[in-house]
Design an enzyme around this catalytic site. Structure first.
Site, PDB file in Angstrom:
ATOM      1  N   PRO A   1       0.935  -1.238  -0.081  1.00  0.00           N
ATOM      2  CA  PRO A   1       0.079  -0.041   0.103  1.00  0.00           C
ATOM      3  C   PRO A   1       0.719   1.285  -0.009  1.00  0.00           C
ATOM      4  CG  PRO A   1      -1.158  -1.620   1.349  1.00  0.00           C
ATOM      5  CD  PRO A   1       0.383  -2.213   0.934  1.00  0.00           C
ATOM      6  N   CYS A   2       0.532   2.169  -0.812  1.00  0.00           N
ATOM      7  CA  CYS A   2       1.123   3.444  -1.105  1.00  0.00           C
ATOM      8  C   CYS A   2       0.621   4.716  -0.246  1.00  0.00           C
ATOM      9  CB  CYS A   2       1.401   3.570  -2.572  1.00  0.00           C
ATOM     10  SG  CYS A   2      -0.341   4.047  -3.323  1.00  0.00           S
ATOM     11  N   GLN A   3      -0.566   4.777   0.238  1.00  0.00           N
ATOM     12  CA  GLN A   3      -1.250   5.715   0.265  1.00  0.00           C
ATOM     13  C   GLN A   3      -0.462   6.606   1.590  1.00  0.00           C
ATOM     14  OE1 GLN A   3      -2.529   2.694   0.214  1.00  0.00           O
ATOM     15  NE2 GLN A   3      -4.476   2.766  -0.754  1.00  0.00           N
TER      16      GLN A   3
ATOM     17  N   PHE B   1       2.584   7.155   1.666  1.00  0.00           N
ATOM     18  CA  PHE B   1       3.951   7.682   1.089  1.00  0.00           C
ATOM     19  C   PHE B   1       3.684   8.674  -0.123  1.00  0.00           C
ATOM     20  CE2 PHE B   1       5.148   3.147   1.886  1.00  0.00           C
ATOM     21  CZ  PHE B   1       6.028   3.431   3.093  1.00  0.00           C
TER      22      PHE B   1
END
Length: 379
Positions: free
Chosen positions: A80-82, A84
Site C-alpha cells: 500500500p502506497c497511501q 507515501f
C-alpha cells in the site's frame, strides 16, 4: 514455467504483467474482498489467500498452494502506497507504511530467486529513509538490491503518465547479472508509444446513463479488421485485444468477447445538463472549476488515474478525467484501456470499485516490461 506469488495483488495488474512475461502466478494475497473477486475471475487457476498479510505464514502459503516455498522463484507485489503518496497526509507513522517492511519479511522467509516491489515516487523522500532501510536490511545479506528503477508507464507503451519505483533484488548466490540499464533499454521507441486517442480507439461512444445499465457493450467488429489501418500500433493493439496467457481470464467472459466482441465496464456517470454543458465548453487539458475534472487531450498521455479513498477513509471517489469528444467523464472500460488492461479482462460491476481497482493497480503493460527483463535474465 517459474512460479511467483503476488503480495497485495489487488485486481491483478502486476499478476497480468508477470503472466505475460512467462511466469506462473501460483498465489495471490489480498485482503480487499472486492479486489479478490476481480482477481479470482481473471486468474482462476491462482490460489487466493484473502487475509491480512501480517497474519499470513509460510505454512499458509505452502498449504494453500501445495508447493514448498523452495519452489517459489519470485515474490512480487505493490505494498500500500497511501502513506507515501505526495497527495496524501505523508504521515511517517501511518500504519500502512509497515506493510512495505512486511513484503521484505516474506521475501526473507521464502528466500526466492528474485523479488520485485512496486511503490509511488513519494516513498523515496528522505523522511521515509528509515522505513526503506529497515526493510532492505532484512534481505541485503542474501540479495543484490538494484538501485530503485523509476518506471513511467507511458515510456513502456501504456497511455498514461504513471510513474512508479520498482525495487528489484536478485539472490547473490546465483550467477545472474542484472542492472538498472536493462530496464531502461526495455523502453519502447517514442513512435510506438500510445496516446489517449490511440488507446481509446474502437470503444463505443454516445453512451448514455440509465438506472438499469449492465455496463456490457459490443465493440464494433470493424475494429478487429486486420486490413484496416489502426491508429494504435501493433504493440498496444495486441495487448488490449489478445495475448491471453494460458490459464488466465474468465473462460465464459473471454468466449463472449471473442464471439460477440462484448466486454463490460461501460458504466456511465449520471451528469446533469448543466454539468454536461460545462464539460462541453472545456478545452483539452482544461480543468472544470467545480468538479476539478480535467479534459483529456487526445494527442497526449493521460495523467495518473487516481483510486480515491477506501471505506476506512470515507470512500471518496477520485476525480475522473473528461472524455475528449464526449461531455462526460470516462467510464471504467476507458480507464482500463488508458491503464493498459485488455478488453478481455473482466472489470467489477460498479463504477466505484472499478475505478478504485484500476487506480490502485500497476499498469499491466509496465509490469510486463519489468517482469520480462527479469524472465529473460533468469533463462
Amino acid at each position: 514455467m517459474p512460479n511467483v506469488i503476488d503480495l497485495y495483488a489487488g485486481a491483478g495488474g502486476l499478476s497480468l504483467g508477470a503472466s505475460r512475461a512467462g511466469f506462473d502466478v501460483v498465489a495471490a494475497i489480498e485482503i480487499d474482498k472486492h479486489a479478490v473477486e476481480t482477481h479470482k475471475k481473471n486468474f482462476p487457476q491462482t490460489v487466493h489467500i484473502s487475509k491480512d498479510i501480517r497474519n499470513v505464514t509460510i505454512d499458509d502459503i505452502e498449504y494453500s498452494t501445495g508447493l514448498s516455498v523452495s519452489n517459489i522463484t519470485g515474490v512480487i507485489g505493490g505494498p500500500p502506497c497511501q502513506g507515501f503518496s505526495y497527495i496524501g497526509q505523508g504521515d511517517v507513522e501511518d500504519d500502512r507504511n509497515l506493510l512495505f517492511r512486511r513484503f521484505f519479511e516474506i521475501v526473507r522467509d521464502i528466500h526466492p530467486v528474485f523479488f520485485v516491489a512496486e511503490n509511488v515516487p513519494g516513498i523515496m523522500r528522505e523522511k521515509y529513509h528509515k522505513i526503506r532501510e529497515e526493510a532492505f536490511n532484512l534481505v541485503k545479506r542474501e540479495y543484490i538490491i538494484l538501485d530503485p528503477v523509476l518506471v513511467n508507464a507511458a515510456e513502456y507503451g501504456a497511455a498514461t503518465n504513471r510513474t512508479r519505483y520498482f525495487f528489484v533484488g536478485i539472490r547473490n548466490d546465483l550467477d545472474i547479472s542484472l542492472s538498472i540499464d536493462d530496464f531502461t533499454q526495455a523502453k519502447i521507441p517514442e513512435e510506438k508509444r500510445t496516446l489517449v486517442s490511440q488507446a481509446l480507439e474502437g470503444l463505443p461512444l454516445n453512451l448514455s446513463y440509465s438506472k438499469d445499465q449492465t455496463g456490457i457493450c459490443a465493440i464494433d467488429k470493424s475494429y478487429y479488421d486486420k486490413r484496416r489501418r489502426h491508429l494504435q500500433n501493433s504493440f498496444f493493439y495486441s495487448r488490449v485485444t489478445d495475448m491471453i496467457p494460458k490459464g488466465v481470464g474468465n473462460p465464459t467472459f473471454i468466449q463472449g468477447y471473442k464471439k460477440k466482441h462484448e466486454t463490460n465496464g461501460f458504466l456511465m456517470t449520471d451528469h446533469s445538463k448543466r454539468v454536461a454543458d460545462r464539460y462541453k465548453e472545456l478545452k483539452y487539458g482544461e480543468q472544470d472549476k467545480i468538479s476539478k475534472s480535467y479534459k483529456l487531450n487526445p494527442d497526449l498521455f493521460c495523467p495518473t488515474l487516481r483510486a480515491g479513498t477506501g471505506p476506512d477513509k470515507g470512500s471518496f471517489q477520485a476525480v475522473r478525467p473528461i472524455h475528449y469528444t464526449e461531455a462526460r467523464v470516462i467510464n471504467p472500460r476507458e480507464a482500463a484501456r488508458l491503464q493498459g488492461f485488455p478488453d478481455w479482462f473482466e472489470l467489477p460491476g460498479t463504477i466505484w470499485h472499478s475505478f478504485r481497482q484500476i487506480g490502485n493497480s500497476v499498469s499491466p503493460i509496465a509490469a510486463e516490461a519489468v517482469m520480462r527483463v527479469i524472465y529473460d535474465h533468469l533463462k
